[in-house]
Write a protein that holds these residues in place. Structure first.
Motif, PDB file in Angstrom:
ATOM      1  N   PHE A 160      19.726  12.427  -0.412  1.00 25.26           N
ATOM      2  CA  PHE A 160      19.097  12.482  -1.975  1.00 25.26           C
ATOM      3  C   PHE A 160      19.935  12.933  -2.949  1.00 25.26           C
ATOM      4  O   PHE A 160      19.451  13.169  -3.987  1.00 25.26           O
ATOM      5  N   GLN A 161      21.289  13.154  -2.716  1.00 24.98           N
ATOM      6  CA  GLN A 161      22.270  13.687  -3.740  1.00 24.98           C
ATOM      7  C   GLN A 161      23.508  12.686  -3.920  1.00 24.98           C
ATOM      8  O   GLN A 161      23.834  12.272  -2.842  1.00 24.98           O
ATOM      9  N   ALA A 199      20.307  19.580  -9.106  1.00 22.33           N
ATOM     10  CA  ALA A 199      19.319  19.120  -7.825  1.00 22.33           C
ATOM     11  C   ALA A 199      18.871  17.667  -8.072  1.00 22.33           C
ATOM     12  O   ALA A 199      18.056  17.214  -7.534  1.00 22.33           O
ATOM     13  N   LYS A 252      17.422  14.157  -8.790  1.00 19.45           N
ATOM     14  CA  LYS A 252      16.285  13.630  -9.367  1.00 19.45           C
ATOM     15  C   LYS A 252      15.220  14.713  -9.350  1.00 19.45           C
ATOM     16  O   LYS A 252      13.985  14.422  -9.953  1.00 19.45           O
ATOM     17  N   TYR A 253      15.320  15.755  -8.562  1.00 20.96           N
ATOM     18  CA  TYR A 253      14.499  16.834  -8.634  1.00 20.96           C
ATOM     19  C   TYR A 253      14.659  17.744  -9.900  1.00 20.96           C
ATOM     20  O   TYR A 253      13.778  18.971 -10.069  1.00 20.96           O
ATOM     21  N   ALA A 290       9.283  20.398  -5.892  1.00 19.92           N
ATOM     22  CA  ALA A 290      10.569  19.674  -5.385  1.00 19.92           C
ATOM     23  C   ALA A 290      10.555  19.685  -3.861  1.00 19.92           C
ATOM     24  O   ALA A 290      10.843  18.821  -3.306  1.00 19.92           O
ATOM     25  N   ARG A 291      10.131  20.947  -3.348  1.00 22.67           N
ATOM     26  CA  ARG A 291       9.956  20.937  -1.728  1.00 22.67           C
ATOM     27  C   ARG A 291       9.179  19.800  -1.100  1.00 22.67           C
ATOM     28  O   ARG A 291       9.351  19.142  -0.408  1.00 22.67           O
ATOM     29  N   LYS A 324       8.130  17.171  -2.847  1.00 22.94           N
ATOM     30  CA  LYS A 324       8.492  15.749  -3.253  1.00 22.94           C
ATOM     31  C   LYS A 324       9.775  15.537  -2.339  1.00 22.94           C
ATOM     32  O   LYS A 324       9.692  14.168  -1.641  1.00 22.94           O
ATOM     33  N   LEU A 325      10.689  16.437  -1.845  1.00 24.84           N
ATOM     34  CA  LEU A 325      11.814  16.127  -1.033  1.00 24.84           C
ATOM     35  C   LEU A 325      11.226  15.597   0.305  1.00 24.84           C
ATOM     36  O   LEU A 325      11.677  14.707   1.151  1.00 24.84           O
ATOM     37  N   TRP A 326      10.195  16.477   0.990  1.00 27.13           N
ATOM     38  CA  TRP A 326       9.741  16.027   2.364  1.00 27.13           C
ATOM     39  C   TRP A 326       9.219  14.797   2.348  1.00 27.13           C
ATOM     40  O   TRP A 326       9.227  14.139   3.029  1.00 27.13           O
ATOM     41  N   ASP A 350      10.073  12.343   0.208  1.00 32.17           N
ATOM     42  CA  ASP A 350      11.037  11.342   0.238  1.00 32.17           C
ATOM     43  C   ASP A 350      11.575  11.100   1.498  1.00 32.17           C
ATOM     44  O   ASP A 350      12.148   9.935   1.783  1.00 32.17           O
ATOM     45  N   MET A 351      11.765  12.347   2.277  1.00 35.66           N
ATOM     46  CA  MET A 351      12.330  12.057   3.569  1.00 35.66           C
ATOM     47  C   MET A 351      11.766  11.295   4.599  1.00 35.66           C
ATOM     48  O   MET A 351      12.067  10.433   5.372  1.00 35.66           O
TER      49      MET A 351
END
Length: 93
Positions: free
Chosen positions: A14-15, A71, A73-74, A82-83, A85-87, A89-90
């Motif tokens: 995601f980066q 970061a 898109k976060y 953000a945490r 959203k990241l989970w 997204d994963m």
């Protein structure tokens, strides 16, 4: 077990950033997968490993605990938002 990857680069999920694959005696090959992602700005052990291997320390947080431009898109999100959203997204990836 992973010698063929040492010196190569992998993409941070995601980066738009790549990080090097290194070898270090700190990692216990018998624990888990024997792999460890080093984040020099995260804790003292990672910092020391990062320093030894000349890895950059990338700060992704602002003083108010929101995420900065590093970061991706976060950026601008609170760390907890953000945490989550990241989970999400994963799980969707």
């Amino acid at each position: 077990r992973y010698k063929k990857y040492i010196g190569k680069k992998v993409k941070v999920p995601f980066q738009d950033r790549e990080i090097p694959v290194i070898a270090d005696t700190y990692v216990d090959m018998e624990f888990g997968t024997g792999c460890l992602k080093i984040t020099p700005g995260h804790d003292p052990n990672d910092y020391e490993i990062g320093k030894k291997h000349s890895l950059p320390t990338i700060n992704i947080m602002n003083l108010d605990a929101s995420l900065n431009e590093n970061a991706g898109k976060y950026e601008g999100m609170d760390r907890f938002e953000a945490r989550e959203k990241l989970w999400k997204d994963m799980e969707e990836a």
